[in-house]
Design an enzyme around this catalytic site. Structure first.
Site, PDB file in Angstrom:
ATOM      1  CD  GLU A  56     -13.741  45.152 -69.414  1.00  0.00           C
ATOM      2  OE1 GLU A  56     -13.412  45.456 -68.370  1.00  0.00           O
ATOM      3  OE2 GLU A  56     -13.328  45.762 -70.355  1.00  0.00           O
ATOM      4  CB  THR A  75      -0.900  51.444 -61.173  1.00  0.00           C
ATOM      5  OG1 THR A  75      -1.364  52.384 -60.151  1.00  0.00           O
ATOM      6  CG2 THR A  75      -0.125  50.530 -60.217  1.00  0.00           C
TER       7      THR A  75
END
Length: 182
Positions: A65, A173
């Site tokens: 992450e 997006t």
């Protein structure tokens, strides 16, 4: 209210996978014929290399992450992988605008990592809890962006350019292609 844990003026040597959208943004913006286009493309390539390093420096070949940067280089910060699309999005745009084969090679390596470590026998994919553990537990969640974005960018990376003309369409997006109005 949002409150930063980093004191003002202090730099946090950290990069989230989410920041891997930046090479795509820079590469797309560098297509307008202005004098700084080469600089933007060079910066996009360097950031994209960092994003790819987030994948190649783990045992599973999947990015964490976020990573931290220190005296020993890049290290895993939060070790889980949620099947995020940002790095493959960047690789797709870098391929489209440079045609350098390394971008397809990188994308294929990433895809194979997802196939090996996140695919579940009953169908679908799941995030994993530790990118440095080949037998990592899965998080039992297939995020919606995996199919809607990540797999779409993998598909586009390996498709002919005619599958989506970037001169007539823009990808928003959420990786939805939209026809340009002008």
């Amino acid at each position: 209210l949002f409150r930063s844990r980093t004191p003002p003026g202090r730099i946090k040597h950290k990069m989230d996978h989410l920041a891997c959208f930046a090479p795509a943004m820079l590469a797309f913006g560098a297509q307008d014929g202005h004098k700084h286009d080469a600089q933007y493309m060079a910066l996009a390539a360097r950031i994209c290399e960092t994003c790819m390093a987030m994948y190649t420096r783990t045992r599973t070949g999947l990015a964490p992450e976020f990573v931290r940067f220190g005296a020993n280089g890049m290290s895993v910060g939060a070790g889980h992988n949620l099947l995020r699309p940002e790095a493959i999005e960047a690789i797709f745009y870098m391929w489209r605008f440079t045609k350098q084969p390394k971008y397809r090679e990188w994308g294929w390596k990433m895809f194979l990592g997802f196939e090996k470590y996140t695919k579940v026998p009953s169908g679908g994919y799941s995030g994993i809890k530790n990118v440095n553990q080949e037998s990592s537990a899965k998080d039992d969640t297939m995020q919606t962006f995996w199919i809607a974005e990540s797999l779409k960018y993998f598909l586009l990376l390996f498709s002919d350019d005619s599958a989506l003309d970037l001169t007539t369409h823009t990808i928003n997006t959420e990786a939805h292609p939209m026809r340009n109005l002008s």
